[in-house]
Design an enzyme around this catalytic site. Structure first.
Site, PDB file in Angstrom:
ATOM      1  N   GLY A 109       0.314  -1.145   0.070  1.00  0.00           N
ATOM      2  CA  GLY A 109      -0.173   0.215   0.401  1.00  0.00           C
ATOM      3  C   GLY A 109       0.804   1.842   0.301  1.00  0.00           C
ATOM      4  O   GLY A 109       0.347   2.609  -0.032  1.00  0.00           O
TER       5      GLY A 109
ATOM      6  N   HIS B 277      16.691  12.867 -12.596  1.00  0.00           N
ATOM      7  CA  HIS B 277      16.161  11.721 -11.579  1.00  0.00           C
ATOM      8  C   HIS B 277      15.527  11.901 -10.804  1.00  0.00           C
ATOM      9  O   HIS B 277      15.767  12.039  -9.854  1.00  0.00           O
ATOM     10  CB  HIS B 277      16.786  10.747 -12.120  1.00  0.00           C
TER      11      HIS B 277
ATOM     12  N   ASP C 202      14.954   9.119  -8.365  1.00  0.00           N
ATOM     13  CA  ASP C 202      16.075   9.392  -7.202  1.00  0.00           C
ATOM     14  C   ASP C 202      17.174   9.681  -6.689  1.00  0.00           C
ATOM     15  O   ASP C 202      17.759   9.286  -5.979  1.00  0.00           O
ATOM     16  CB  ASP C 202      16.617   6.862  -7.859  1.00  0.00           C
TER      17      ASP C 202
ATOM     18  N   ASP D 265      26.032   9.522 -11.520  1.00  0.00           N
ATOM     19  CA  ASP D 265      25.215   8.558 -12.130  1.00  0.00           C
ATOM     20  C   ASP D 265      26.063   8.837 -13.492  1.00  0.00           C
ATOM     21  O   ASP D 265      25.507  10.121 -14.360  1.00  0.00           O
ATOM     22  CB  ASP D 265      24.075   8.166 -12.776  1.00  0.00           C
TER      23      ASP D 265
ATOM     24  N   GLU E 249      29.117   5.997  -8.739  1.00  0.00           N
ATOM     25  CA  GLU E 249      28.197   5.035  -9.006  1.00  0.00           C
ATOM     26  C   GLU E 249      28.419   3.740  -9.062  1.00  0.00           C
ATOM     27  O   GLU E 249      29.536   3.436  -9.687  1.00  0.00           O
ATOM     28  CB  GLU E 249      26.679   4.962  -9.813  1.00  0.00           C
TER      29      GLU E 249
ATOM     30  N   VAL F 217      19.677   1.017 -24.877  1.00  0.00           N
ATOM     31  CA  VAL F 217      20.896   0.868 -24.051  1.00  0.00           C
ATOM     32  C   VAL F 217      21.181   1.747 -22.142  1.00  0.00           C
ATOM     33  O   VAL F 217      20.106   2.446 -22.140  1.00  0.00           O
ATOM     34  CB  VAL F 217      22.307   1.750 -24.595  1.00  0.00           C
TER      35      VAL F 217
ATOM     36  N   HIS G  79      24.079   3.574 -17.288  1.00  0.00           N
ATOM     37  CA  HIS G  79      25.085   3.614 -16.275  1.00  0.00           C
ATOM     38  C   HIS G  79      26.137   2.950 -16.760  1.00  0.00           C
ATOM     39  O   HIS G  79      26.311   2.199 -17.367  1.00  0.00           O
ATOM     40  CB  HIS G  79      24.091   2.422 -14.977  1.00  0.00           C
TER      41      HIS G  79
ATOM     42  N   HIS H 129      25.468   4.053  -4.773  1.00  0.00           N
ATOM     43  CA  HIS H 129      24.457   3.758  -5.606  1.00  0.00           C
ATOM     44  C   HIS H 129      24.239   2.305  -6.187  1.00  0.00           C
ATOM     45  O   HIS H 129      24.829   1.830  -6.675  1.00  0.00           O
ATOM     46  CB  HIS H 129      23.901   4.864  -6.832  1.00  0.00           C
TER      47      HIS H 129
ATOM     48  N   ASP I 123       2.583   7.060   2.082  1.00  0.00           N
ATOM     49  CA  ASP I 123       0.875   6.286   2.064  1.00  0.00           C
ATOM     50  C   ASP I 123       0.152   7.399   1.769  1.00  0.00           C
ATOM     51  O   ASP I 123      -0.460   8.236   2.821  1.00  0.00           O
ATOM     52  CB  ASP I 123       0.316   5.593   2.874  1.00  0.00           C
TER      53      ASP I 123
END
Lengths: 554, 554
Positions: A48, A75, A77, A162, A194, A364, A367, A389, A442
């Site tokens: 949930g 991004h 993240d 990254d 990373e 592709v 990273h 990472h 949540d």
């Protein structure tokens, strides 16, 4: 004298021994800067839960030290937790143009505004307190990605962000290998690197490879083309647009994040769409099928995404029809394989032709694989190294890679979220732990779902529940009405009448036993009912529903 | 005259447009034979379900027609549903030696016995009514796998079973290509061909490749070796044993299915263990680490499997220790990636060295890739073709492959479970549908969990529940006590007192409104409470717990 003994602290709040929610605190004396502030997606057992963000207790306690948040790229993240953090902390934010552009949309959606958002161009430096942060261009699956070279009182910290090493990037903005080499020459104390693709040998292919494949596919297609990819992969979008234009097709977008990113990227000049090539989704009926390319969200089979809704005929504007060509230009993130597969099956069933990674070369990675990581290590040639990472397995392999390149074992560190890592010119070590972990979001609740709630959800999800209600006399202690039983998620009740009758008998008997023993405390009654009923149900069904006994006084 | 118009019916009860629970009915006039009877594992949304078996309503209705069940091999997705089916139908079973051996264990676990189990050796034929069934040896990731050539009143049906073309099988039992060629020469009306790896170009590597890798790893290892693989992959087990023996190590087993399979395979002569090489798990402490290989279950990261318990320090006999070498000799089945990854991370954290597919070549598939499938098509050269054993995407690609080999489009058929496919010498078509689908097994319950129960489990798993209890006077209709609220899996109650107070207010107000309107039917009261409370909770939390209002009369 105190100055001499000052050590630099590195405190990862996320992204260590996990994929996602990248966030790192750099602290020296009374100053803190933060690198990235990302979210992660819930694990399967986080029932949930919508998203997961880092625990920022430490930052709230040290709020007066914070000089700023620096972003490596746009991004989720790396920027996704910012709206939640800004509700608790007012921090100036510095990042590349596109990252800031994407962040602005996000803040608008959260009705946050007038924050201090500052664009920093790759190649330039900013001062945050006594820290100097240089943004160094790298290549990645989003434009404007940067590594960070941070000058501190004890030495230079290099954070790779990254990256991949793409020698032929779509936007022509090559990775600043010269500057990285220069920084390396001057001496880097610590590299944080990373680790996403550290298990893959060799090199990641250039993004431009995908363009050739797309061009081939587009030139042979005679039907409508739908193509799903990560909205933030602006390079990919550019190549789709190029292939569409070359083959005389119009391009449109479907799915909220796709629409948003295309708007932002276009406005900021990251997406170059030839005149008369872009159309609105509502206008697709004005064109023939062979004149259309629809860029859509849903490359991960996300249940509510545009492509998934099209595949299950729940999309308002687009219905998949026989002959449609659907391209998945993405790799399923681990855990999403079955969702993606389900959408592929549905698309085939509707008569579409589907091209996906198992059968064609249409994606592709963004990273670095092993050889690219080695290049980075060689150029930066840091004294100390912390892999970041990645899950434990990735960090571990990245440590091995560093050691194979000649780094002494004692200079390579395995950290976890919340570790306080102290470093000076000569050595580094983990000195303590601060609060860290997963804050679960949540709905509107941030952090109000914890282990107890999740454990209950898991229990309920596996065997459902049975509510038992008995009403008892205040005066005599005798049962007035009930026991009534309500079950949900346990068995199909209409076909289990015997079981329910049996359950009622068990409860009655439990109540009688209690009465005979003259045990009338409600908690005792409830526990007796629970135990007896649990045993009965398990014996009969080998299931273990949650049992909620309720006693009402009347 | 009636005889002439008789058509053969092919009715798949499982394995079409899905992976698993393979089961096919072949019917001609008043006779039925069944091919395989497998289980599948629950999809993510089948919360709390243990396994899934085919719907056999059709067979129960036509029980007097059934001549027998024939098994292609001993994998769970081909024999796993048999115990459940035998509880409803008494059918003689025919299969290769190892499949029957594994089935016997299964029946014992279900306390079923004295059934008619018959071993048929590859290369031989049996008569079942007017059907003649020939078992033809193929190679696969379990010994004794067979294709079936079934002679019927309208022609020969060739069912490939599961196979790969392994020219150097571990047991030396090569696939009977000659016999398949011979059967093809004589004319095959219809081929049913497995489709698992149809998306992969080229050839599947021989199982013997894994042996070389294992041997290399074993010869360099100086620590204890734990190796996880599918228990049923007896070829793999043999190679592990060979590598262990060659490198002076003893072998033992951990995990119920591993212990069972090794026992059966050894007793039946499928596993050749040199003298003094096998030891009991309880005796491992008598040996040095470098003398040990432990073959274990858990290659899929299954939460209760032996290796997973070792990794999380919950195994009674084995604890992972620094330096242990753990090998995953298996590929994660789609959907299991994250489970496997979690175990790998835990093993690394405990200090083990872990070898898994991303970083080494320690597994090969048991299924035919495109070039092997083409070989099968060319040898059998059937008139008609039905792809089986695969999701829609696989069946679709297999149809395309058949067409590329020159098969006319109208001779290739996409079936789904429950389709009644009729065929004679000239044509085939789907003529009707019979009941089919997923029968869910949860604990002792077979089929008592259906969509309503699953929907409730999903609802409960996402947002938990709130039970509202009110006790009302029989006479006056006024509230005597309550409303009481109990919530589970919704919010952490101690930190949400305001929310709960607010909820109680909403319920009181709802009850008052009803009283003022003089609406006292309980169903009306309940619905009003539900609606008002749902709105309130959603507005406050953007969550939607299940609401169970209970009114007690006193």
């Amino acid at each position: 004298m105190a100055r001499k003994t000052s050590k630099l602290k590195i405190i990862p709040l996320g992204g260590l021994q996990e994929i996602g929610k990248n966030m790192t605190v750099i602290e020296y004396k009374d100053e803190i800067i933060i690198i990235d502030c990302g979210l992660s997606f819930p694990e399967d057992e986080m029932l949930g839960i919508d998203i997961v963000i880092p625990d920022i207790t430490y930052l709230i306690k040290n709020r007066e030290k914070i000089k700023g948040l620096v972003l490596t790229h746009g991004h989720e993240d790396h920027i996704g937790a910012i709206p939640y953090v800004l509700k608790k902390l007012d921090i100036p934010i510095y990042g590349p143009n596109l990252a800031i552009g994407l962040l602005e949309i996000k803040l608008k959606e959260h009705r946050l505004s007038n924050n201090s958002l500052n664009v920093v161009n790759p190649g330039s430096k900013i001062k945050l307190g006594n820290f100097e942060v240089e943004f160094v261009r790298v290549t990645h699956s989003i434009p404007d990605a940067c590594a960070l070279a941070i000058t501190t009182g004890v030495g230079t910290i290099f954070h790779t962000g990254d990256f991949k090493v793409d020698y032929t990037p779509i936007d022509g903005q090559v990775m600043d290998l010269h500057r990285i080499a220069e920084i390396g020459s001057k001496g880097v104390l610590l590299m944080m690197g990373e680790s996403t693709n550290v298990e893959r040998p060799g090199y990641t292919l250039s993004e431009s490879n995908v363009g050739h494949t797309l061009d081939e596919i587009f030139s042979e297609a005679t039907s409508r083309i739908l193509i799903a990819t990560f909205a933030s992969n602006v390079h990919r979008l550019q190549q789709i647009i190029n292939a569409a234009y070359k083959n005389g097709r119009k391009v449109t977008t479907s799915g909220r994040s796709m629409v948003n990113v295309v708007n932002v990227a276009r406005n900021l000049g990251y997406l170059n769409i030839p005149e008369n090539t872009f159309i609105e989704l509502k206008d697709i009926n004005k064109y023939q099928d062979h004149e259309l390319v629809i860029m859509t969200t849903g490359s991960q089979g996300e249940p509510l995404s545009a492509l998934t809704r099209m595949a299950s005929q729940e999309h308002r504007q687009i219905e998949i029809k026989k002959g449609d060509l659907v391209i998945f230009s993405a790799h399923p993130i681990p855990g999403n394989e079955k969702l993606v597969s389900r959408v592929i099956n549905q698309l085939f069933e509707r008569g579409a032709n589907v091209i996906y990674e198992s059968i064609s070369d249409i994606h592709v990675s963004g990273h670095a694989c092993q050889e690219e990581l080695k290049l980075m290590h060689r150029l930066v040639k840091p004294k100390f190294f912390i892999p970041v990472h990645g899950e434990y397995r990735h960090l571990k392999q990245h440590m091995e890679l560093a050691k194979k390149l000649g780094m002494p074992e004692e200079n390579v560190f395995m950290l976890s979220n919340g570790c306080v890592f102290e470093i000076d010119k000569d050595q580094g070590k983990i000195v303590s732990k601060i609060p860290s972990g997963n804050i679960l979001v949540d709905g509107l609740g941030v952090g109000d779902v914890g282990n107890i709630v999740l454990r209950d959800r898991k229990h309920l999800s596996e065997d459902g529940l049975m509510v038992v209600v008995v009403s008892m006399s205040k005066d005599t202690g005798k049962v007035i009405s009930g026991p009534d039983i309500i079950s949900r998620g346990f068995v199909y009740v209409r076909e289990s009448e015997d079981l329910m009758d049996g359950a009622r008998e068990v409860i009655k008997k439990s109540l009688e036993t209690c009465e005979n023993k003259n045990m009338r405390e409600w908690s005792y009654l409830k526990n007796t009912i629970k135990d007896e009923l649990r045993n009965y149900l398990y014996e009969k069904t080998k299931r273990n529903p949650m049992i909620l006994p309720i006693i009402m006084e009347a």
